[in-house]
Write a protein that holds these residues in place. Structure first.
Motif, short mmCIF file in Angstrom:
data_model
loop_
_atom_site.label_atom_id
_atom_site.label_comp_id
_atom_site.label_asym_id
_atom_site.label_seq_id
_atom_site.Cartn_x
_atom_site.Cartn_y
_atom_site.Cartn_z
N ILE A 93 0.85 -1.19 0.00
CA ILE A 93 0.00 0.00 0.00
C ILE A 93 0.89 1.25 0.00
N LYS A 94 0.32 2.38 -0.38
CA LYS A 94 1.06 3.64 -0.34
C LYS A 94 0.96 4.28 1.03
N TYR A 95 -0.23 4.26 1.59
CA TYR A 95 -0.44 4.79 2.94
C TYR A 95 -1.77 4.28 3.47
N ALA A 96 -2.00 4.49 4.74
CA ALA A 96 -3.26 4.06 5.35
C ALA A 96 -3.72 5.09 6.37
N VAL A 97 -5.01 5.30 6.44
CA VAL A 97 -5.63 6.15 7.44
C VAL A 97 -6.60 5.30 8.24
N THR A 98 -6.41 5.26 9.55
CA THR A 98 -7.29 4.47 10.41
C THR A 98 -7.80 5.40 11.51
N LYS A 99 -9.11 5.68 11.49
CA LYS A 99 -9.64 6.67 12.42
C LYS A 99 -10.95 6.22 13.08
N ILE A 100 -11.14 6.73 14.27
CA ILE A 100 -12.39 6.52 15.00
C ILE A 100 -13.41 7.55 14.54
N VAL A 101 -14.67 7.12 14.39
CA VAL A 101 -15.75 8.03 14.02
C VAL A 101 -16.64 8.24 15.26
N TYR A 102 -16.92 9.51 15.57
CA TYR A 102 -17.73 9.85 16.73
C TYR A 102 -19.12 10.30 16.29
N TYR B 120 -19.61 11.54 8.47
CA TYR B 120 -18.87 10.49 7.75
C TYR B 120 -19.69 10.03 6.56
N ILE B 121 -19.07 10.05 5.37
CA ILE B 121 -19.76 9.63 4.15
C ILE B 121 -18.88 8.64 3.38
N ASN B 122 -19.43 7.50 3.08
CA ASN B 122 -18.75 6.54 2.21
C ASN B 122 -19.04 6.94 0.77
N ASN B 123 -17.99 7.28 0.03
CA ASN B 123 -18.15 7.80 -1.34
C ASN B 123 -18.10 6.72 -2.41
N GLY B 124 -18.18 5.46 -2.02
CA GLY B 124 -18.23 4.38 -3.00
C GLY B 124 -16.88 3.73 -3.26
N ILE B 125 -16.91 2.77 -4.18
CA ILE B 125 -15.71 1.98 -4.49
C ILE B 125 -14.62 2.85 -5.09
N ASN B 126 -13.38 2.57 -4.69
CA ASN B 126 -12.17 3.24 -5.20
C ASN B 126 -12.11 4.73 -4.89
N LEU C 116 -3.76 1.96 -2.74
CA LEU C 116 -2.96 0.90 -3.32
C LEU C 116 -1.92 1.49 -4.28
N PRO C 117 -0.92 0.71 -4.67
CA PRO C 117 0.10 1.21 -5.59
C PRO C 117 -0.46 1.71 -6.92
N ASN C 118 -1.61 1.16 -7.35
CA ASN C 118 -2.20 1.60 -8.62
C ASN C 118 -3.09 2.84 -8.47
N GLY C 119 -3.16 3.39 -7.27
CA GLY C 119 -3.93 4.61 -7.06
C GLY C 119 -5.36 4.37 -6.59
N ALA C 120 -5.79 3.12 -6.57
CA ALA C 120 -7.15 2.81 -6.10
C ALA C 120 -7.19 2.85 -4.57
N PHE C 121 -8.41 3.00 -4.04
CA PHE C 121 -8.59 3.05 -2.59
C PHE C 121 -9.44 1.87 -2.13
N LEU C 122 -9.09 1.35 -0.98
CA LEU C 122 -9.88 0.31 -0.33
C LEU C 122 -10.24 0.79 1.07
N LYS D 29 -7.18 -8.19 4.68
CA LYS D 29 -7.49 -9.41 3.95
C LYS D 29 -7.80 -9.12 2.48
N SER D 30 -8.15 -7.86 2.17
CA SER D 30 -8.47 -7.48 0.80
C SER D 30 -7.28 -6.84 0.07
N TRP D 31 -6.18 -6.64 0.78
CA TRP D 31 -5.02 -6.01 0.15
C TRP D 31 -4.35 -6.98 -0.82
N PRO D 32 -3.78 -6.46 -1.91
CA PRO D 32 -3.03 -7.34 -2.82
C PRO D 32 -1.75 -7.83 -2.18
N ASN D 33 -1.31 -9.02 -2.58
CA ASN D 33 -0.06 -9.61 -2.08
C ASN D 33 -0.06 -9.76 -0.56
#
Length: 305
Positions: free
Chosen positions: A105-114, A119-125, A150-156, A206-210
């Motif tokens: 992965i390029k980076y990760a953000v892990t945050k608590i939501v209060y 908070y809005i889920n903007n869909g796939i990628n 991800l390395p290809n620029g997509a988001f999970l 579990k959904s990350w590549p490699n």
């Protein structure tokens, strides 16, 4: 003297550490110094390391396998007391940093939501939109998410509600042992939000590549009592009794000089099921009996010689 013992235990592993690690030449000495500093700052941990030096050696070798750091500014991993052992605990940041290092992965953000956040889920990628007021009362925590690029620029993005997190917590061995005996520590109590972040990160990974690149660290995590969970369909699953717990149980029994008949009769009444021998205890039940026996030993009169 104790500081010298700790140093000797750690530096006795230098050759093995270097044979495993793929990091720079100064990696061992840097981490050895961090380990000594962390142990010296925690007298309880220091006592455990002196009484069980092998557990400290194992923790140091485990660190070399993953290439993480005990540097307190990075928060990759920690040396903590777990039972009567020194244990290497890996944080969610450690897993994240290792995944970045391995180009998963390029980076990760892990945050608590209060509850007062937006908070809005903007869909796939796409990254979610999370807006909060950090210096205001944002209410209680209601969920947690992890978003990686991800390395290809997509988001999970992986999301878990408070209810889902607590379902995992209730199945945690360390938390269940804490509920049965408040003297038993669990990171679900001492570092609750750290465990929220770690839980959603582990599920999302579990959904990350490699993902095979993280197989060693995930297997290690699965063996960690703090992360172990009972199967969903076995809420009252019996946890096998460890040899260490069995030895402690028998040692205390001899100290108080209680006959087998009386011991198993009283234990059956406390546990709520018939116990005829030590092997019929599970780990949680045995720990409960041990806690009561320790209190009984503490009340025994002291013999003056």
């Amino acid at each position: 003297m104790t500081n010298l013992v700790i140093s000797q235990v750690i530096f006795s592993q230098e050759e093995k550490f270097k044979s495993i690690s793929k990091e720079s030449k100064d990696y061992f000495h840097r981490e050895a110094n961090f380990a000594i500093q962390l142990i010296n700052d925690n007298q309880y941990l220091k006592k455990i390391c002196i009484n069980n030096p092998e557990s400290l050696q194992n923790a140091i070798i485990n660190l070399s396998m993953f290439g993480l750091s005990l540097n307190p500014t990075l928060n990759d991993a920690y040396l903590i007391p777990q039972g009567n052992k020194c244990h290497l605990r890996i944080s969610y940041r450690g897993i994240t940093n290792l995944a970045i290092k391995k180009d998963m992965i390029k980076y990760a953000v892990t945050k608590i939501v209060y509850e007062n956040d937006s908070y809005i889920n903007n869909g796939i990628n796409k990254e979610p939109t999370h807006m909060s007021k950090p210096f205001h009362d944002n209410g209680i925590a209601i969920g947690v998410y992890c978003c990686v690029e991800l390395p290809n620029g997509a988001f999970l993005t992986e999301e878990m509600s408070k209810k889902q997190i607590y379902e995992i917590r209730e199945r945690s061995i360390s938390y269940r042992m804490h509920v049965g005996d408040k003297s038993k520590s669990s990171p679900w109590v001492t570092d609750e939000y750290e465990m929220w972040r770690k839980t959603v990160l582990r599920r999302g990974s579990k959904s990350w590549p490699n993902i095979n690149k993280l197989v060693d660290i995930l297997e290690y995590e699965n063996k960690d009592t703090d992360n172990k969970i009972t199967p969903l369909n076995q809420k009252d699953v019996e946890l096998s009794l460890s040899e260490e717990t069995l030895n402690e149980l028998n040692k205390l029994r001899k100290t108080i000089n209680m006959t087998d008949m009386v011991f198993f009769e009283k234990s059956s009444a406390i546990i709520g099921k018939e116990i005829k021998n030590e092997n019929e205890f599970n780990e949680e039940e045995a720990q409960k009996i041990i806690s009561l026996l320790i209190k009984k030993v503490e009340r025994l009169p002291t013999t003056i010689t």
